[in-house]
Scaffold this active site. Structure first.
Site, PDB file in Angstrom:
ATOM      1  CB  THR A 103     -63.299  72.466  29.854  1.00  0.00           C
ATOM      2  OG1 THR A 103     -62.784  71.857  29.119  1.00  0.00           O
ATOM      3  CG2 THR A 103     -63.245  72.301  31.236  1.00  0.00           C
TER       4      THR A 103
ATOM      5  CG  HIS B  95     -60.526  79.148  48.969  1.00  0.00           C
ATOM      6  ND1 HIS B  95     -61.693  80.021  49.164  1.00  0.00           N
ATOM      7  CD2 HIS B  95     -60.495  78.255  49.766  1.00  0.00           C
ATOM      8  CE1 HIS B  95     -62.221  79.389  50.397  1.00  0.00           C
ATOM      9  NE2 HIS B  95     -61.379  78.248  50.789  1.00  0.00           N
TER      10      HIS B  95
END
Length: 408
Positions: free
Chosen positions: A319, A371
């Site tokens: 992006t 994560h």
């Protein structure tokens, strides 16, 4: 003959759509294949073409949620196309004498009723306004003839201090199905992933040097396709994904799905909001191939022609908030993907180069990652690999042969 037009299926998993905009009015004559409506699904906005020519009768209103397969309009295919404007003006002229007596009717009594209704709260609205200590005269009613409804009272807020005389109006607009789905996915990404963001900075001088030298020849050779930053970033990302494959994987329950291809989602701004079309197998594309595909998808998004298939899949997202002037941000993961790279604006800043202070065009880059599946070592290593490729594009992205890489 009356033809029933039903909502076609925009995609395998889509069960209903929302009528975003009718492009015709009830009673209009429509031509076959003419776009008569824009419909929103939770993935895209699509045009609905007329299945035949004839007079149309609408069976749904803007904002209605309609099941796939439901009838949204009727088309009288036996109706003939109206002639030109002459007949229309004659029809208006004939109608005027009929409407003239009606124009005088309001002088008798309804004027008083209209005046009374405007700004008058319903009993439920009045109770709420009294509890909030708000005067009805401070509210513009949204009900019939200006009547203040319960919703108007619920949404009203007390004035903060002395009015300044400026415009204090507001507008309540229902979000499109696409925007609501985007909002739902963004909240889910925040709530359902262990999202972290790591940052780095890139010296854009090497890329600028290559672009300045070859962009004119590139554009002339490839039919007006420009040599932009996105092809460099896409190739840098696909290289880094091969070095750190966990970033190119996603969670599926208790399993990890790893991909041996790189389908790169490119976030672009369209008239209906953010779209994320996918460049397929970007790892196999040349600079020209990437730029051409991005241009094709961006045009489709701008013109409202993007399809569900164009946005389905994707293993990683890029992006570019820099086109709007963003200096630094923490992009939100595009689920079920596990990583997203955020580009930002380019600003000349002094940096240390071989013990000397030099001014270079610099860009901050950000990698947000899940994560649960990507450890810190992989995330940092991935972003460093992107930085290395962007700062040494001649060797790492062009194999020391830019003319061959750019297909010149």
């Amino acid at each position: 003959m009356i033809l029933e037009m039903k909502v076609p299926s925009p995609g395998e998993s889509i069960k209903e759509v929302e009528i975003a905009t009718w492009l015709v009015k009830d009673g209009d004559y429509v031509e076959k294949d003419q776009a008569i409506a824009e419909v929103d699904s939770d993935k895209a906005t699509l045009e609905l073409p007329a299945e035949a020519s004839g007079i149309i009768t609408l069976k749904a209103e803007e904002g209605d949620a309609v099941a796939v397969g439901a009838v949204v309009c009727l088309i009288d295919t036996s109706a003939t196309k109206p002639s030109g404007s002459t007949e229309t003006s004659q029809t208006v002229a004939v109608a005027k004498p009929i409407e003239t007596p009606k124009a005088e009717a309001p002088k008798v009594a309804p004027v008083a009723a209209t005046t009374y209704a405007s700004g008058t709260p319903s009993p439920a609205a009045k109770k709420i306004l009294d509890e909030k200590n708000i005067q009805p005269s401070d509210i513009v009613g949204s009900g019939k003839e200006g009547r203040i409804t319960k919703d108007d009272a619920v949404n009203a807020t007390p004035s903060m201090g002395t009015p300044t005389g400026g415009n204090r109006g507001s507008e309540r607009t229902k979000l499109s199905m696409l925007r609501r789905k985007v909002a739902e996915r963004l909240v889910a990404a925040k709530n359902e992933t262990a999202m972290l963001t790591t940052f780095n900075e890139v010296n854009m001088t090497p890329i600028n040097t290559l672009r300045n030298e070859y962009k004119d020849a590139f554009k002339a050779k490839h039919g007006g396709i420009g040599l932009g930053y996105m092809s460099f970033f896409t190739k840098a990302v696909t290289r880094a994904l091969q070095l750190y494959p966990d970033v190119n994987s996603m969670m599926d329950g208790d399993h990890k799905i790893a991909f041996d291809f790189a389908d790169i989602s490119i976030a672009v701004s369209g008239p209906k909001g953010l779209m994320v079309p996918v460049v397929r197998n970007a790892e196999n594309l040349t600079f020209r191939g990437i730029e051409a595909d991005i241009k094709r998808l961006a045009i489709k998004a701008r013109d409202g022609q993007i399809t569900v298939d164009d946005m389905t899949g994707g293993t990683f997202t890029i992006t570019n908030g820099g086109v709007f002037g963003s200096m630094l941000s923490t992009p939100i993961i595009n689920p079920p993907q596990s990583g997203i790279l955020g580009m930002h604006n380019i600003i000349e800043r002094p940096i240390a180069v071989n013990g000397q202070v030099e001014i270079h065009p610099m860009m901050f880059v950000a990698l947000s990652y899940d994560h649960r599946i990507i450890d810190g070592r992989e995330s940092v290593g991935f972003l460093v690999a992107v930085k290395e490729a962007l700062e040494n594009p001649l060797e790492l992205l062009c194999d020391n042969n830019p003319k061959k890489a750019f297909e010149l």
